[in-house]
Write a protein that holds these residues in place. Structure first.
Motif, PDB file in Angstrom:
ATOM      1  N   ASP A   1       2.224  20.125 -28.722  1.00 15.83           N
ATOM      2  CA  ASP A   1       1.240  19.178 -28.179  1.00 15.83           C
ATOM      3  C   ASP A   1       1.386  18.387 -28.102  1.00 15.83           C
ATOM      4  N   LEU A   2       2.599  17.558 -28.375  1.00 15.48           N
ATOM      5  CA  LEU A   2       3.455  16.074 -28.483  1.00 15.48           C
ATOM      6  C   LEU A   2       3.740  16.780 -26.394  1.00 15.48           C
ATOM      7  N   SER A   3       4.409  17.791 -26.182  1.00 15.20           N
ATOM      8  CA  SER A   3       5.026  18.255 -25.562  1.00 15.20           C
ATOM      9  C   SER A   3       4.360  17.571 -23.987  1.00 15.20           C
ATOM     10  N   THR A   4       2.625  18.357 -24.397  1.00 17.73           N
ATOM     11  CA  THR A   4       1.990  18.293 -23.003  1.00 17.73           C
ATOM     12  C   THR A   4       1.511  17.531 -22.942  1.00 17.73           C
ATOM     13  N   GLN A   5       1.366  16.650 -23.706  1.00 16.28           N
ATOM     14  CA  GLN A   5       0.600  15.082 -23.425  1.00 16.28           C
ATOM     15  C   GLN A   5       1.786  14.048 -23.158  1.00 16.28           C
ATOM     16  N   VAL A   6       2.714  14.731 -23.546  1.00 17.78           N
ATOM     17  CA  VAL A   6       4.116  13.194 -22.874  1.00 17.78           C
ATOM     18  C   VAL A   6       3.961  14.069 -21.694  1.00 17.78           C
TER      19      VAL A   6
ATOM     20  N   ALA B   1      12.182  15.170 -21.528  1.00 17.95           N
ATOM     21  CA  ALA B   1      11.171  14.765 -22.309  1.00 17.95           C
ATOM     22  C   ALA B   1      11.173  15.450 -23.292  1.00 17.95           C
ATOM     23  N   GLN B   2      11.299  16.465 -23.120  1.00 20.49           N
ATOM     24  CA  GLN B   2      10.693  17.792 -24.127  1.00 20.49           C
ATOM     25  C   GLN B   2      12.252  17.817 -25.124  1.00 20.49           C
ATOM     26  N   SER B   3      13.565  17.332 -24.690  1.00 18.90           N
ATOM     27  CA  SER B   3      14.959  17.425 -25.663  1.00 18.90           C
ATOM     28  C   SER B   3      14.629  16.044 -26.271  1.00 18.90           C
TER      29      SER B   3
ATOM     30  N   GLU C   1       3.307   7.045 -30.813  1.00 19.76           N
ATOM     31  CA  GLU C   1       3.094   6.122 -31.231  1.00 19.76           C
ATOM     32  C   GLU C   1       1.879   6.240 -31.786  1.00 19.76           C
ATOM     33  N   GLU C   2       1.051   6.963 -30.223  1.00 16.35           N
ATOM     34  CA  GLU C   2      -0.466   6.989 -30.289  1.00 16.35           C
ATOM     35  C   GLU C   2      -1.097   8.288 -31.568  1.00 16.35           C
ATOM     36  N   ARG C   3      -0.012   9.102 -31.025  1.00 21.05           N
ATOM     37  CA  ARG C   3      -0.288  10.707 -31.813  1.00 21.05           C
ATOM     38  C   ARG C   3       0.316  10.766 -33.334  1.00 21.05           C
ATOM     39  N   ILE C   4       1.608   9.781 -33.665  1.00 17.65           N
ATOM     40  CA  ILE C   4       2.178   9.806 -34.767  1.00 17.65           C
ATOM     41  C   ILE C   4       2.060   8.526 -35.730  1.00 17.65           C
ATOM     42  N   GLY C   5       2.267   7.699 -34.893  1.00 18.05           N
ATOM     43  CA  GLY C   5       2.287   6.279 -35.431  1.00 18.05           C
ATOM     44  C   GLY C   5       0.430   6.195 -36.165  1.00 18.05           C
ATOM     45  N   ASP C   6       0.085   6.144 -35.546  1.00 11.48           N
ATOM     46  CA  ASP C   6      -1.492   5.922 -36.042  1.00 11.48           C
ATOM     47  C   ASP C   6      -1.554   6.339 -36.680  1.00 11.48           C
ATOM     48  N   ALA C   7      -0.933   8.081 -37.100  1.00  8.55           N
ATOM     49  CA  ALA C   7      -1.741   9.376 -38.134  1.00  8.55           C
ATOM     50  C   ALA C   7      -1.106   8.465 -39.028  1.00  8.55           C
ATOM     51  N   ASP C   8       0.198   8.204 -39.332  1.00 11.57           N
ATOM     52  CA  ASP C   8       0.858   8.034 -40.251  1.00 11.57           C
ATOM     53  C   ASP C   8       1.649   6.152 -40.434  1.00 11.57           C
ATOM     54  N   PRO C   9       1.349   5.479 -40.525  1.00  7.48           N
ATOM     55  CA  PRO C   9       2.173   3.644 -40.042  1.00  7.48           C
ATOM     56  C   PRO C   9       3.291   4.193 -40.912  1.00  7.48           C
ATOM     57  N   ALA C  10       3.459   4.989 -41.293  1.00  7.56           N
ATOM     58  CA  ALA C  10       4.952   4.760 -41.553  1.00  7.56           C
ATOM     59  C   ALA C  10       5.873   4.981 -41.265  1.00  7.56           C
ATOM     60  N   MET C  11       5.068   5.502 -39.942  1.00  5.17           N
ATOM     61  CA  MET C  11       6.207   6.452 -39.205  1.00  5.17           C
ATOM     62  C   MET C  11       6.487   5.533 -37.519  1.00  5.17           C
TER      63      MET C  11
END
Length: 399
Positions: free
Chosen positions: A7-12, A38-40, A91-101
Motif C-alpha cells: 500500500d505504501l508503494s502504491t501511495q508513493v 522508491a520501492q527500494s 509521515e502521513e501514513r506511519i508517523g501520524d499513526a505512531d509518533p514514535a516513528m
C-alpha cells in the motif's frame, strides 16, 4: 510495516504523479525506474528499522537498482524532490499513526539525502575527469593541426557555444593553476574558453560566445582586451595572442602563430603583455617562420608593388636612409613634401606607419623578403625548360 509495504508503494507512486510535474512527463520506462527506486527505499527503510547498524548499506540498497540512464535524466534537484515526497508519504501514513516513528523516518531520510548527494558527487567527479581529458584532446588537436570533422562536436560537448571568430592565447602556466578563474573572467567578457596545459605552457582557446544581437553598442569585445583580463591567471613571462580566425575549425592557424610568437618574444626588448603574434612578425620571420614571411609579403610588399612602384621605391629609400625625409628627397630628386605625401599614402594602403621605429622594422623586413621572393621567381622563369626533343635525345645518347 511489511504488511502495508504494498500500500505504501502504491501511495508513493500516486503522490509522485500528483505532486511532481516532471514525473508525469517522463517516458513509461523512466517512470518505472523511478518507482523501482522508491520501492527500494521503502524496503530498505524496513530493513534499516530492524537493524539501524546497517546504515552504510543504504546507498547500495536504494540507488543500486536505478539504471545508469536514470542518473543522466534525473537531476539532483529532482532526486531531492523525490525523497521529500516519499518521506511526506511515510509521515502521513506511519508517523501520524505512531509518533514514535517520526524520529526514525527523519534519521533515515537524512541518510538517504546524504547517499543521493554522494552518488551525484561521484558522477560529477567522473564527468569532470572525462571532460578534462576531452578538453586536453581538443586543445592538443588544435595545437598540432591534426583535427577532424569531430572537432566542433567535441567542443560543443565541453560547453563551447562560440559563434564566429576565435583566437589562441599562449603563455606560461602558473605554479597553482585555477581554471575556474579563467572560465569566470571569460564568461564575464562574453567568451567561451578551452584550457589546456602543454608542458610549461598554458594554452587558452577564446571564442565569441555572445550572439550579434546580444553584443554591446560598441560591438564585440576585442580579443586583446579579453587577453588582458586573463593575464593574471597566467604565470610570469610573455603572453602571446594569435590572430583571429573565422571558427574553431581554423584555430590551428591562430595557434601556430601564437606559438611562433611565444618562441621569439624575448627578442623584442619591450614586449608588451599581452602581445599580438602579428606584432612579432619581424622576429618570427627572422626565426624562419614561413607563416610570418608570407604574411609580411602578402600584407605589405605585394600591395605596394601592385599599387605603385613609386611608393615602394620611396619606402625602401626612406628606410635605407635612416628614415630621413631630406636624404630620401635628395636621392629621389623630389621635394620633401612629396616624400611626406607618399609615406601618408603608404600608411593608408597597408595600415603601417613607416615613421615609427617598430613598424619601420616590420616594413623593412617585408621589403627584403619581397625582393628575395621576386628574385627567386624571376630566376625560376628565366631558367631553361628541357624540351621534349632534348629529353628524347638525352635518352638516346645514354643508350
Amino acid at each position: 510495516m511489511r504488511r502495508i509495504s504494498g500500500d505504501l508503494s502504491t501511495q508513493v507512486t500516486r503522490a509522485l504523479d500528483d505532486r511532481l510535474p516532471w514525473y508525469r512527463t517522463m517516458p513509461p520506462s523512466r517512470r518505472s525506474a523511478v518507482g523501482l527506486v522508491a520501492q527500494s527505499g521503502i524496503s530498505s527503510f524496513i530493513a534499516w528499522h530492524e537493524d539501524p547498524e546497517a546504515q552504510p548499506w543504504i546507498a547500495a540498497d536504494v540507488f543500486a537498482a536505478a539504471p545508469r540512464e536514470l542518473l543522466r535524466s534525473v537531476s539532483l534537484q529532482q532526486t531531492l524532490q523525490l525523497i521529500r515526497t516519499v518521506v511526506s508519504v511515510f509521515e502521513e501514513r506511519i508517523g501520524d499513526a505512531d509518533p514514535a516513528m517520526r524520529e526514525p523516518i527523519l534519521r533515515y531520510s537524512r541518510e538517504i539525502a546524504f547517499a543521493a548527494a554522494d552518488v551525484y558527487a561521484r558522477a560529477a567527479e567522473s564527468r569532470g575527469l572525462w571532460d578534462a581529458r576531452l578538453e586536453a584532446l581538443v586543445v592538443d588537436s588544435i595545437l598540432t593541426g591534426e583535427h577532424d570533422d569531430e572537432l566542433p562536436s567535441r567542443s560543443a560537448a565541453l560547453g563551447w557555444h562560440g559563434r564566429g571568430e576565435c583566437a589562441v592565447l599562449v603563455g606560461l602556466a602558473p605554479r597553482q593553476l585555477d581554471v575556474d578563474i579563467i572560465r569566470r573572467r571569460a564568461r564575464h567578457a562574453g567568451c567561451d574558453v578551452l584550457v589546456g596545459v602543454q608542458g610549461s605552457r598554458l594554452v587558452v582557446v577564446i571564442g565569441r560566445a555572445a550572439a550579434e544581437d546580444e553584443e554591446g553598442p560598441s560591438g564585440p569585445i576585442e580579443f586583446i582586451a579579453v587577453a588582458e583580463q586573463l593575464a593574471e591567471a597566467f604565470g610570469d613571462g610573455h603572453l602571446v595572442l594569435g590572430p583571429a580566425v573565422p571558427s574553431i575549425v581554423e584555430a590551428a592557424r591562430s595557434a601556430k602563430a601564437a606559438l611562433a610568437g611565444f618562441a621569439v618574444a624575448d627578442a623584442w626588448r619591450r614586449t608588451p603583455r599581452p602581445v599580438r603574434a602579428d606584432d612579432l612578425l619581424p622576429e618570427r620571420a627572422l626565426a624562419g617562420d614561413p607563416l610570418a614571411r608570407q604574411e609580411l609579403v602578402r600584407s605589405i610588399y605585394q600591395p605596394l608593388r601592385d599599387h605603385s612602384s613609386d611608393l615602394l621605391a620611396t619606402l625602401a629609400c626612406y628606410l635605407d636612409t635612416g628614415r630621413s625625409l631630406e636624404a630620401t628627397a635628395r636621392e629621389l630628386f623630389v621635394h620633401p613634401n612629396t616624400v611626406r605625401y607618399r609615406l601618408k599614402r603608404i600608411s593608408e594602403i597597408i595600415g603601417w606607419d613607416a615613421t615609427g621605429a617598430r613598424e619601420a622594422l616590420a616594413l623593412h623586413t617585408a621589403i627584403i623578403l619581397g625582393a628575395i621572393h621576386d628574385a627567386s621567381r624571376e630566376r625560376a622563369q628565366r631558367a631553361p625548360q628541357p624540351t621534349r626533343h632534348a629529353v628524347r635525345g638525352k635518352g638516346a645518347v645514354g643508350g
